[in-house]
Design a protein around this motif. Structure first.
Motif, PDB file in Angstrom:
ATOM      1  N   UNK B  44       0.827  -1.217   0.000  1.00 53.83           N
ATOM      2  CA  UNK B  44       0.000   0.000   0.000  1.00 53.83           C
ATOM      3  C   UNK B  44       0.857   1.261   0.000  1.00 53.83           C
ATOM      4  N   UNK B  45       1.977   1.200   0.703  1.00 54.46           N
ATOM      5  CA  UNK B  45       2.865   2.372   0.716  1.00 54.46           C
ATOM      6  C   UNK B  45       3.413   2.653  -0.682  1.00 54.46           C
ATOM      7  N   UNK B  46       3.584   1.590  -1.450  1.00 50.91           N
ATOM      8  CA  UNK B  46       4.110   1.750  -2.804  1.00 50.91           C
ATOM      9  C   UNK B  46       3.046   2.213  -3.797  1.00 50.91           C
ATOM     10  N   UNK B  47       1.796   1.974  -3.455  1.00 54.25           N
ATOM     11  CA  UNK B  47       0.699   2.237  -4.393  1.00 54.25           C
ATOM     12  C   UNK B  47       0.573   3.704  -4.759  1.00 54.25           C
ATOM     13  N   UNK B  48      -0.059   3.917  -5.871  1.00 56.30           N
ATOM     14  CA  UNK B  48      -0.361   5.276  -6.270  1.00 56.30           C
ATOM     15  C   UNK B  48      -1.609   5.720  -5.510  1.00 56.30           C
ATOM     16  N   UNK B  49      -2.000   6.961  -5.714  1.00 52.76           N
ATOM     17  CA  UNK B  49      -3.206   7.457  -5.060  1.00 52.76           C
ATOM     18  C   UNK B  49      -2.959   8.800  -4.427  1.00 52.76           C
ATOM     19  N   UNK B  50      -1.730   8.960  -3.912  1.00 61.05           N
ATOM     20  CA  UNK B  50      -1.391  10.251  -3.297  1.00 61.05           C
ATOM     21  C   UNK B  50      -1.291  11.326  -4.379  1.00 61.05           C
ATOM     22  N   UNK B  51      -1.174  12.554  -3.932  1.00 60.85           N
ATOM     23  CA  UNK B  51      -1.032  13.696  -4.826  1.00 60.85           C
ATOM     24  C   UNK B  51       0.096  13.468  -5.831  1.00 60.85           C
ATOM     25  N   UNK B  57      -4.474   2.080 -11.655  1.00 58.68           N
ATOM     26  CA  UNK B  57      -4.812   1.469 -10.381  1.00 58.68           C
ATOM     27  C   UNK B  57      -4.696  -0.043 -10.483  1.00 58.68           C
ATOM     28  N   UNK B  58      -3.672  -0.589  -9.855  1.00 58.68           N
ATOM     29  CA  UNK B  58      -3.503  -2.027  -9.841  1.00 58.68           C
ATOM     30  C   UNK B  58      -3.866  -2.541  -8.453  1.00 58.68           C
ATOM     31  N   UNK B  59      -4.602  -3.642  -8.391  1.00 57.99           N
ATOM     32  CA  UNK B  59      -4.962  -4.155  -7.073  1.00 57.99           C
ATOM     33  C   UNK B  59      -3.728  -4.608  -6.277  1.00 57.99           C
ATOM     34  N   UNK B  60      -2.655  -4.973  -6.965  1.00 57.44           N
ATOM     35  CA  UNK B  60      -1.408  -5.383  -6.300  1.00 57.44           C
ATOM     36  C   UNK B  60      -1.620  -6.470  -5.270  1.00 57.44           C
ATOM     37  N   UNK B  61      -2.324  -7.497  -5.681  1.00 61.08           N
ATOM     38  CA  UNK B  61      -2.521  -8.628  -4.772  1.00 61.08           C
ATOM     39  C   UNK B  61      -1.452  -9.671  -5.054  1.00 61.08           C
ATOM     40  N   UNK B  62      -0.609  -9.954  -4.068  1.00 64.38           N
ATOM     41  CA  UNK B  62       0.452 -10.928  -4.289  1.00 64.38           C
ATOM     42  C   UNK B  62      -0.115 -12.346  -4.346  1.00 64.38           C
ATOM     43  N   UNK B  63       0.281 -13.075  -5.349  1.00 64.55           N
ATOM     44  CA  UNK B  63      -0.136 -14.478  -5.456  1.00 64.55           C
ATOM     45  C   UNK B  63       1.086 -15.342  -5.181  1.00 64.55           C
TER      46      UNK B  63
END
Lengths: 325, 325, 325, 325
Positions: B44-51, B57-63
């Motif tokens: 989540x810290x790596x995810x986009x979304x912030x300013x 938008x990738x769900x980034x669910x590790x399999x």
């Protein structure tokens, strides 16, 4: 470990006050013309003698033990050794109990469980850079027309080197500096993503040199202060030439054909006469020590040729790796 | 190459717009408790979304494909993959002929003889950092109480991050920044001279992260401006604790037990809407291009957790290597 | 390449008729007691002198260049060299144009583009096994109570060694043999699947020894002739002890705590006086040549200690790798 | 470790009863034409179905996750996975306490401290050879006209394969065999002395295949019974062609341009219904167990294509390494 490289590999050995220091070069292509004289220029650049350098005088004569025959590389490993001649080991006996601040004494002792050869820094000594420079001479031959040039560009934050060093010598203190390395005639395509970017390989090798505390490519740290529209180097011809070179000749970890530019930070020499506090490991008490012995007031003066050698070793490996595809 | 490490090794694969990106972790000791949830915080810290971050938008669910059974590592290789879901490949078709300034397009094309998957930067995409962060989560478990913390300390030379990024977004431009990483509870003795100094290993891995152009340890480049008598960290107890930390917790390439401190320079994001010149490889003519697509105005915002992960991967390898002696 | 091992690494150099042959041992733990005398027994076993061995007499005195101080390993690389003394290079001048059948002359020439040092086989010479044996002496110390013993069990298909060798000497011909190596007190768990099985590592190293053409573990080739119900070694206690040892102490590439048993095939010495056909590379014509020089009629006699050394080097690496988990 | 190769590297992962098994291929040159169909022939050769092979039926459909785009290799890592479909894990629950004789159960348990996924042999399963064969398909493309052909030449010491296997099936027992591999159109000069002889590399990789207990090159073990004058292959033209091939196409660890010939010993399948003694690790008492599940009576039948794949992987690496000089 004491081995670097994948296809052009160097394996280093020796201690400051042992019998010899040396390097085994594995993967040197056969048919390279190599003579004893080839080493002189670079070894002389590394030698002491200039203002503020140590009074230890080593002849630094490379002895080729293998891999070269009739003046040509045979393709077999090349072992090059340097005998240690001007050794005054008595200077170092106190290191054992009172690790010198800024030196590797404490960590060397801990890592080796007390079995390290601490004389003159042992295996951590700058003396090991002599075989590194010798390997660099061979690497430079392999990379052919690629030209590696490093020079001191700053001492103690100033460009008046002599003044800064003189002051330091007078104060029995030491100073650091910044070295810039420029590599020209670089082919496009050196560097192997994801983990063997050219920056990865260069920094890996460069941080082996004693005293290096930073490296930056192209615009480096200052490049974080400019906008992307300024940082991005516009491409101006189909060879990939760019008008600016903020990326330092590297995109995505791969050379883009422009000059590779990087700078390294060399810390002020750790060995100084000025007394500093350390711990006496026998008594557990604080103690002030002054580092006796023969030292460089500005080791950065002697490092440019070592940076060149190290960069050339990396490039030789990367060139050979690239050729293989 | 796409493999890093000696005893704890990661092998990375995938492209921005391919089926998936992933990583194989070899050498993870058995008996590590690992659950799907462990990955969420760092991912989540790596995810986009912030300013100023991308709208992709990738769900980034590790399999987890292998190596973990009944919630525990088995000692066999752990493969973790991330499917690419939010892919809009049409945005990238022009890359082929007009390499984007500041990007790896030109070198990727040259190195692959034109066979590279250029969509979204392909294998050079920041998307690859998702598996890297996942491997970092596992590495953090291995290094136990060693704590790795990285944070953004400067954007565009300023400490008012929001203001700088807002301005850049408004100007359809981008900004860079500096990240500082601090590693505490470090044992004495990590790092393997001559060539695998802890700085060598850390810098090698860190420069794999897209967009990094510099790294410095401890006092770093500024440390070249002070005298040795000030730079040398005085040792104040027999655990090796020092009163200052100009060496960044490292002497002679080996950790000295103090905090490891390093900073990295992150260049301004290469993808910007502002038109820049490049060459049209078909016509050989200059052309101005604007990089369309969904991008980060300040990629540095998302990089701290990637730096942490990368550092943890290095430390896990170094810890395992040290244990072996 | 000329480097073997991951954590305990040896780097070999030298040619039969060059200045010296040597080895650099990287990763030897500190605190190992090592004296010059330690090498004598194993080096003597390798020496010529017995029936059918070469008349080249080398003193084989190991010169320790680094890594050992005050009789103890320091943890830094250990370089051990052997000077070449009894060199008669004139014997080999014809090799250049008429590659000797059964030798590496032809391939060495091709691979080096004609720059190989062909005197006495150059880097391909059995002379290189002297430093290998020296490294084995150090490896044996590291593996502690694990005992490695190799012996000749067959010469020319017979167990009357002396008779076979005498006949061969008389006929100016040569004979081969089979060596069996038994390793006892082996801990459970050496070997790293998938690719670094203990068989993989042992065979890799063993096939570096000149003249080896086969290796088999446990029941080996004969084991293909028995049924699974007979081959499977029944487990008879909770330490993993088995009643038979058809697997040679290895299951799934990992040591099971029983004796490791393997056999290697040593080809008959290539150098024989008996004339054989080869091609004259200058004239392109067939020519009969007799290999002059001083040679072993049965090199297998001298190989057991080399097999031991090589196996010990592998085990030292595997032990250190196992310790790291 | 689970990674093999220097410039063409494979990284394998997965367990018999986990989600999937797979392989990451790093260093595949770009521009190789690769389609899903290319894998079918070799994967079918590896499949069960023939007399005496397991009834576990896996579709063995390779899923390409990365590195191939528009039907061509991109130069980035190629990940190929196989889902595990026909899994019956209940068969294996007893392995935990009663390690099967001849299997890796005991060592896997010990090495992983009890955390191994023991279902179907876990990571030690022959199932892992599916991704190996897939990587072999790609390797075969890289080596171009070099032709690798392996076939079963002996079962249980006989050349009447069907009879031996039928008897074994009837007796609920298993049989082993010998596979011969011939590699033609080999360039002179593959193999890198001292430690990476072509025999070293081939044997290293081949011994990764489950069940291999021996390897011999050329005349191999029988070659120890003939004289040097017979063994030495006379050179009959300037391409290095020899009239006999006792050396198996290799001198001094380097290919000489003649056919590479080697044979491997495949032990009788460890899994048999016939009850054998083992230890119950809970009670410490001896116990007779019969290995239930679906197994091959003669695994050697399915191994030739695995040997080919493995040899091709080695050759691809050696070719790329040779090209680099």
């Amino acid at each position: 470990m004491n081995i670097f490289g994948k296809m052009f590999r160097v394996s280093i050995y020796g201690e400051s006050h042992g019998k010899e220091v040396g390097i085994v070069i594995d993967g040197c292509p056969s048919g390279q013309k190599i003579s004893d004289n080839d080493f002189k220029v670079d070894l002389d650049r590394r030698k002491s003698g200039a203002l503020g350098t140590t009074t230890r005088k080593e002849p630094d004569i490379p002895i080729i033990k293998s891999g070269i025959w009739n003046g040509m590389s045979t393709g077999s490993p090349i072992c090059i050794a340097f005998e240690n001649k001007d050794v005054k080991s008595k200077d170092y006996s106190s290191i054992k109990d009172t690790p010198r601040p800024g030196h590797a004494d404490f960590v060397a002792f801990q890592k080796s469980n007390g079995f390290n050869d601490y004389r003159g820094g042992g295996h951590f000594s700058g003396r090991l850079t002599a075989p590194l420079v010798a390997a660099g001479v061979i690497a430079k031959k392999i990379i052919g027309k690629i030209k590696v040039e490093a020079k001191l560009i700053e001492v103690s934050g100033s460009d008046d080197f002599e003044k800064e060093i003189s002051k330091a010598v007078k104060d029995e203190d030491s100073v650091g500096g910044i070295i810039e390395c420029r590599i020209s005639n670089v082919p496009v395509g050196l560097g192997e993503p994801f983990f063997d970017s050219i920056e990865s390989e260069l920094s890996h090798a460069i941080f082996s040199i004693p005293g290096i505390k930073g490296i930056e490519f192209g615009a480096g740290f200052d490049g974080t202060k400019i906008r992307g529209s300024v940082f991005n180097d516009e491409i101006i011809d189909d060879s990939g030439k760019t008008d600016t070179n903020n990326s330092g000749g590297i995109n995505g970890g791969i050379t883009n054909g422009n000059e590779i530019v990087f700078r390294v930070a060399v810390r002020p020499t750790a060995s100084i006469k000025k007394p500093l506090r350390t711990i006496d490991l026998q008594s557990g008490k604080m103690k002030k020590i002054s580092t006796e012995g023969r030292h460089d007031a500005c080791i950065a003066v002697r490092v440019p040729v070592v940076v060149e050698a190290t960069a050339a070793i990396v490039l030789a490996d990367m060139i050979i790796r690239k050729n293989s595809r």
